[in-house]
Motif scaffolding. Structure first.
Motif, PDB file in Angstrom:
ATOM      1  N   MET A 151       0.838  -1.188   0.000  1.00  0.00           N
ATOM      2  CA  MET A 151       0.000   0.000   0.000  1.00  0.00           C
ATOM      3  C   MET A 151       0.882   1.251   0.000  1.00  0.00           C
ATOM      4  SD  MET A 151      -3.184   1.030   0.180  1.00  0.00           S
ATOM      5  CE  MET A 151      -4.371   1.962   1.038  1.00  0.00           C
ATOM      6  N   GLN A 152       1.950   1.230   0.797  1.00  0.00           N
ATOM      7  CA  GLN A 152       2.836   2.385   0.858  1.00  0.00           C
ATOM      8  C   GLN A 152       3.528   2.621  -0.480  1.00  0.00           C
ATOM      9  OE1 GLN A 152       5.443   1.563   4.118  1.00  0.00           O
ATOM     10  NE2 GLN A 152       3.916   2.101   5.658  1.00  0.00           N
ATOM     11  N   LEU A 153       3.909   1.549  -1.154  1.00  0.00           N
ATOM     12  CA  LEU A 153       4.535   1.703  -2.474  1.00  0.00           C
ATOM     13  C   LEU A 153       3.543   2.296  -3.469  1.00  0.00           C
ATOM     14  CD1 LEU A 153       6.565  -1.616  -2.654  1.00  0.00           C
ATOM     15  CD2 LEU A 153       7.458   0.695  -2.317  1.00  0.00           C
ATOM     16  N   GLY A 171       4.229  10.404  -6.722  1.00  0.00           N
ATOM     17  CA  GLY A 171       5.506  10.718  -7.333  1.00  0.00           C
ATOM     18  C   GLY A 171       6.628  10.841  -6.326  1.00  0.00           C
ATOM     19  N   GLY A 172       6.634   9.996  -5.315  1.00  0.00           N
ATOM     20  CA  GLY A 172       7.655  10.048  -4.288  1.00  0.00           C
ATOM     21  C   GLY A 172       9.069   9.852  -4.813  1.00  0.00           C
ATOM     22  N   ALA A 173       9.207   9.232  -5.981  1.00  0.00           N
ATOM     23  CA  ALA A 173      10.535   9.005  -6.561  1.00  0.00           C
ATOM     24  C   ALA A 173      10.674   9.759  -7.876  1.00  0.00           C
ATOM     25  CB  ALA A 173      10.747   7.512  -6.772  1.00  0.00           C
ATOM     26  N   VAL A 220       0.712   3.543 -13.442  1.00  0.00           N
ATOM     27  CA  VAL A 220       0.739   2.099 -13.703  1.00  0.00           C
ATOM     28  C   VAL A 220       1.278   1.370 -12.474  1.00  0.00           C
ATOM     29  CG1 VAL A 220       1.744   0.274 -15.132  1.00  0.00           C
ATOM     30  CG2 VAL A 220       0.864   2.348 -16.207  1.00  0.00           C
ATOM     31  N   ALA A 221       2.387   1.837 -11.939  1.00  0.00           N
ATOM     32  CA  ALA A 221       2.959   1.213 -10.747  1.00  0.00           C
ATOM     33  C   ALA A 221       2.009   1.351  -9.560  1.00  0.00           C
ATOM     34  CB  ALA A 221       4.311   1.825 -10.423  1.00  0.00           C
ATOM     35  N   ALA A 222       1.400   2.521  -9.399  1.00  0.00           N
ATOM     36  CA  ALA A 222       0.474   2.731  -8.287  1.00  0.00           C
ATOM     37  C   ALA A 222      -0.676   1.740  -8.370  1.00  0.00           C
ATOM     38  CB  ALA A 222      -0.049   4.165  -8.303  1.00  0.00           C
ATOM     39  N   HIS A 223      -1.269   1.597  -9.547  1.00  0.00           N
ATOM     40  CA  HIS A 223      -2.382   0.659  -9.734  1.00  0.00           C
ATOM     41  C   HIS A 223      -1.930  -0.754  -9.395  1.00  0.00           C
ATOM     42  CE1 HIS A 223      -5.399  -1.775 -11.811  1.00  0.00           C
ATOM     43  NE2 HIS A 223      -6.184  -0.697 -11.852  1.00  0.00           N
ATOM     44  N   MET A 224      -0.744  -1.137  -9.879  1.00  0.00           N
ATOM     45  CA  MET A 224      -0.223  -2.475  -9.615  1.00  0.00           C
ATOM     46  C   MET A 224      -0.081  -2.712  -8.106  1.00  0.00           C
ATOM     47  SD  MET A 224       3.473  -4.165 -10.423  1.00  0.00           S
ATOM     48  CE  MET A 224       4.215  -3.286  -9.055  1.00  0.00           C
TER      49      MET A 224
END
Length: 65
Positions: A1-3, A10-12, A18-22
């Motif tokens: 969840m944190q990732l 946009g923490g990085a 796409v990554a958030a949804h995954m």
């Protein structure tokens, strides 16, 4: 969840929907409260192709881990 949250905001660098949804999808599969709602919210901002890519990425992650 944190990732997922980090990718969504946009923490990085730039936000990566796409990554958030995954990550939200994976968190939802683990029963993390709120993950499904976050996934729906981010999906509302994504194209069908982006959603398909996120689903493929989640399947690949599950296969590898």
């Amino acid at each position: 969840m944190q990732l997922g949250m980090r990718a969504a905001i946009g923490g990085a660098g730039a936000p990566d929907r796409v990554a958030a949804h995954m990550y939200f999808n994976l968190a939802d599969r683990k029963g993390i409260d709120g993950a499904a709602a976050h996934r729906r919210d981010i999906a509302a901002e994504m194209s069908k192709a982006e959603i398909a890519a996120a689903l493929r990425a989640a399947r690949t992650w599950l296969t590898l881990h």
